[in-house]
Every structure is written in structure tokens, then in C-alpha cells.
Design a protein around this motif. Structure first.
Motif, PDB file in Angstrom:
ATOM      1  N   ILE A  84     118.337 -32.754  11.719  1.00 49.87           N
ATOM      2  CA  ILE A  84     118.270 -31.306  11.901  1.00 49.87           C
ATOM      3  C   ILE A  84     118.140 -31.061  13.397  1.00 49.87           C
ATOM      4  O   ILE A  84     117.164 -31.478  14.017  1.00 49.87           O
ATOM      5  N   ALA A  85     119.142 -30.404  13.974  1.00 55.94           N
ATOM      6  CA  ALA A  85     119.164 -30.190  15.419  1.00 55.94           C
ATOM      7  C   ALA A  85     117.901 -29.458  15.874  1.00 55.94           C
ATOM      8  O   ALA A  85     117.498 -28.454  15.284  1.00 55.94           O
ATOM      9  N   ARG A  86     117.278 -29.982  16.918  1.00 52.42           N
ATOM     10  CA  ARG A  86     116.032 -29.425  17.428  1.00 52.42           C
ATOM     11  C   ARG A  86     116.273 -28.790  18.791  1.00 52.42           C
ATOM     12  O   ARG A  86     117.073 -29.290  19.583  1.00 52.42           O
ATOM     13  N   SER A  87     115.572 -27.708  19.049  1.00 50.28           N
ATOM     14  CA  SER A  87     115.693 -27.038  20.336  1.00 50.28           C
ATOM     15  C   SER A  87     114.386 -26.314  20.619  1.00 50.28           C
ATOM     16  O   SER A  87     113.481 -26.266  19.779  1.00 50.28           O
ATOM     17  N   PHE A  88     114.286 -25.771  21.823  1.00 52.60           N
ATOM     18  CA  PHE A  88     113.222 -24.820  22.124  1.00 52.60           C
ATOM     19  C   PHE A  88     113.786 -23.447  21.768  1.00 52.60           C
ATOM     20  O   PHE A  88     114.560 -22.864  22.541  1.00 52.60           O
ATOM     21  N   PRO A  89     113.449 -22.926  20.581  1.00 50.35           N
ATOM     22  CA  PRO A  89     114.186 -21.780  20.035  1.00 50.35           C
ATOM     23  C   PRO A  89     114.119 -20.508  20.869  1.00 50.35           C
ATOM     24  O   PRO A  89     115.050 -19.694  20.831  1.00 50.35           O
ATOM     25  N   LYS A  90     113.057 -20.320  21.616  1.00 46.23           N
ATOM     26  CA  LYS A  90     112.905 -19.087  22.381  1.00 46.23           C
ATOM     27  C   LYS A  90     113.502 -19.176  23.788  1.00 46.23           C
ATOM     28  O   LYS A  90     113.538 -18.183  24.513  1.00 46.23           O
ATOM     29  N   LEU A  91     113.945 -20.388  24.179  1.00 44.06           N
ATOM     30  CA  LEU A  91     114.567 -20.556  25.488  1.00 44.06           C
ATOM     31  C   LEU A  91     116.083 -20.374  25.364  1.00 44.06           C
ATOM     32  O   LEU A  91     116.667 -20.543  24.295  1.00 44.06           O
ATOM     33  N   SER A  92     116.722 -20.051  26.471  1.00 42.80           N
ATOM     34  CA  SER A  92     118.176 -19.979  26.485  1.00 42.80           C
ATOM     35  C   SER A  92     118.754 -21.383  26.320  1.00 42.80           C
ATOM     36  O   SER A  92     118.069 -22.383  26.543  1.00 42.80           O
ATOM     37  N   ALA A  93     120.017 -21.440  25.940  1.00 37.88           N
ATOM     38  CA  ALA A  93     120.681 -22.737  25.819  1.00 37.88           C
ATOM     39  C   ALA A  93     120.641 -23.489  27.149  1.00 37.88           C
ATOM     40  O   ALA A  93     120.370 -24.692  27.190  1.00 37.88           O
ATOM     41  N   LEU A  94     120.884 -22.782  28.235  1.00 34.11           N
ATOM     42  CA  LEU A  94     120.858 -23.411  29.551  1.00 34.11           C
ATOM     43  C   LEU A  94     119.485 -23.974  29.884  1.00 34.11           C
ATOM     44  O   LEU A  94     119.358 -25.100  30.370  1.00 34.11           O
ATOM     45  N   ASP A  95     118.433 -23.209  29.605  1.00 32.77           N
ATOM     46  CA  ASP A  95     117.082 -23.687  29.906  1.00 32.77           C
ATOM     47  C   ASP A  95     116.714 -24.885  29.040  1.00 32.77           C
ATOM     48  O   ASP A  95     115.964 -25.765  29.470  1.00 32.77           O
ATOM     49  N   ASN A  96     117.223 -24.939  27.810  1.00 35.57           N
ATOM     50  CA  ASN A  96     117.005 -26.115  26.971  1.00 35.57           C
ATOM     51  C   ASN A  96     117.522 -27.373  27.655  1.00 35.57           C
ATOM     52  O   ASN A  96     116.851 -28.411  27.669  1.00 35.57           O
TER      53      ASN A  96
END
Length: 238
Positions: A84-96
């Protein structure tokens, strides 16, 4: 590039990975397949430092890395993605991606420019300022690949990277994984989508009940009766 020797992982009385040995050569795409519960992700977790094996040895570029933490392995050049792809959901894609550039173990004078270069390399299809929680599955997959590559990885571990993609998206994703390999990154991938795994891998190992039952080229795996019986089935061989 990577070698495991007799790796074993237990959870109480359950042997999830039993005496698994593989050798992954520099510059190849190595696949891991097998039924659900075969121990594939557990084995990948041992390689990536999320689990410490009870037995066995893992070496990366001829250096013993058995039991090192994910952070230590990241700084040595090993990165991974998740089912399951993980990210920092509240950050922009660039900031991730910038987070990975900054904390990936190698300093860059301009992290934002580096992040944009990597996002362009993986073909991130929308504006980089979009918030991560608003991305669809395919966009999240590309973002996660960008984040892993931003750590300056030499070995990339992919856990079901094709899961959730539509049939029309698979050919493009196969070409992307090959493009990453051609850029100098060695890849190990777990996958259930046989069209993907057979189309992208140089060699494949097959796990069943925690043990390796086969290891070889795509054609050798297709024609191995033990693999057909345990996992592929006749309908998936061709």
C-alpha cells in the motif's frame, strides 16, 4: 549486489521464512513470487531491516548487513516501496520527495531541483504541488518510486508495485521499471500480477510455505512443474 544465505524468520512457532538463499546480480530485475502467505514480504522485510532474521546472513556489495535498521540500510543504498503506497498525506507531492532527498544520506545543494528531476524521471503525471492525499493509485505508485529513488538507492525493493493498476497501465509501468534498472539501480520485486512479473524480470525465485522451491530465468520458472503445481497453474504459464 545482494546475497542471502540460509535466512530464517520465525514468529513464535511459525516459520515464516525457512532457509532461503538467493543471489541478485548488479543491474538485474529479480522477482519473488509465490502464493499468499508464502513468506515473500517477510523475506523482503528481513532484507530491508524491518525484521531481524533468527538465522542466516545477508550481504550487500559483499558487506554483512544482517540486522541493520532500515535507516542504516537506506544510507547504504537500499530503499523499498510497500504493498500500500505510503506518503506524507498532508504534504505536497514535491515536498514528499524533498524529504527523501534531504534525509536519504547524500547532501544536495538544491533539494527541490533534485526532487523535481526525479519526479520528471518517473513521469509523475500531475502538478508537483498537489497534496499527496488527493492522488490516485497510479500517481501514488509513481510518487513512491520517486521517494525511494531520491534516497540515492542502488538496490530498490518493490512490494507489489503493480497492485491496483489497470491492465492498460501495466505496459507503461513495466517500461518505467526497466528504465529505473537501466539508470543503474538493481531491483528486487514481489508481485502477483504475472503479466508484470514475466514481462519485467531477468530471473525469478519462487517461495512456498516459507521455503524456496525454484530459482531461474522466466522460461525456466514457466516450465518448472513444481511452480505450476504450487502457484502458477496452467492458465498462468503462458
Amino acid at each position: 549486489m545482494l546475497k542471502t544465505e540460509g535466512v530464517e524468520k520465525r514468529f513464535g512457532g511459525l516459520v515464516a521464512v525457512k532457509d532461503v538463499s538467493i543471489t541478485v546480480n548488479k543491474g538485474e530485475i529479480f522477482g519473488l513470487i509465490g502464493p499468499n502467505g508464502a513468506g515473500k514480504t517477510t523475506f523482503l522485510n528481513c532484507i530491508s531491516g524491518f525484521y531481524k532474521p533468527e538465522k542466516g546472513r545477508i550481504t550487500f556489495k559483499e558487506q554483512d548487513i544482517t540486522g541493520l535498521s532500515p535507516t542504516q540500510l537506506c544510507h547504504k543504498g537500499i530503499a523499498r516501496t510497500f504493498q500500500i503506497a505510503r506518503s506524507f498525506p498532508k504534504l505536497s507531492a514535491l515536498d514528499n520527495v524533498k524529504v527523501s532527498v534531504i534525509y536519504g544520506g547524500k547532501q544536495h545543494q538544491n533539494p527541490e531541483r533534485r526532487a523535481k528531476e526525479i519526479m520528471d524521471f518517473v513521469g509523475f503525471p500531475v502538478a508537483t504541488n498537489i497534496i499527496a492525499e488527493n492522488l490516485n493509485t497510479m500517481q501514488l505508485k509513481r510518487l513512491e518510486l520517486a521517494r525511494a529513488l531520491a534516497t540515492n538507492s542502488e538496490l530498490l525493493l518493490l512490494d507489489e508495485v503493480a497492485a491496483g493498476l489497470t491492465p492498460s497501465e501495466l505496459p507503461t509501468f513495466i517500461e518505467l521499471i526497466k528504465k529505473i534498472r537501466d539508470s543503474g539501480v538493481t531491483i528486487i520485486c514481489i508481485e502477483h500480477v504475472m503479466k508484470f512479473i514475466m514481462g519485467v524480470c531477468d530471473r525469478i525465485a519462487v517461495l512456498n510455505f516459507g521455503a524456496k522451491i525454484a530459482d531461474g530465468t522466466v522460461e525456466e520458472i514457466k516450465n518448472d512443474p513444481k511452480v505450476t503445481e504450487a502457484y502458477l497453474g496452467e492458465e498462468n504459464v503462458h
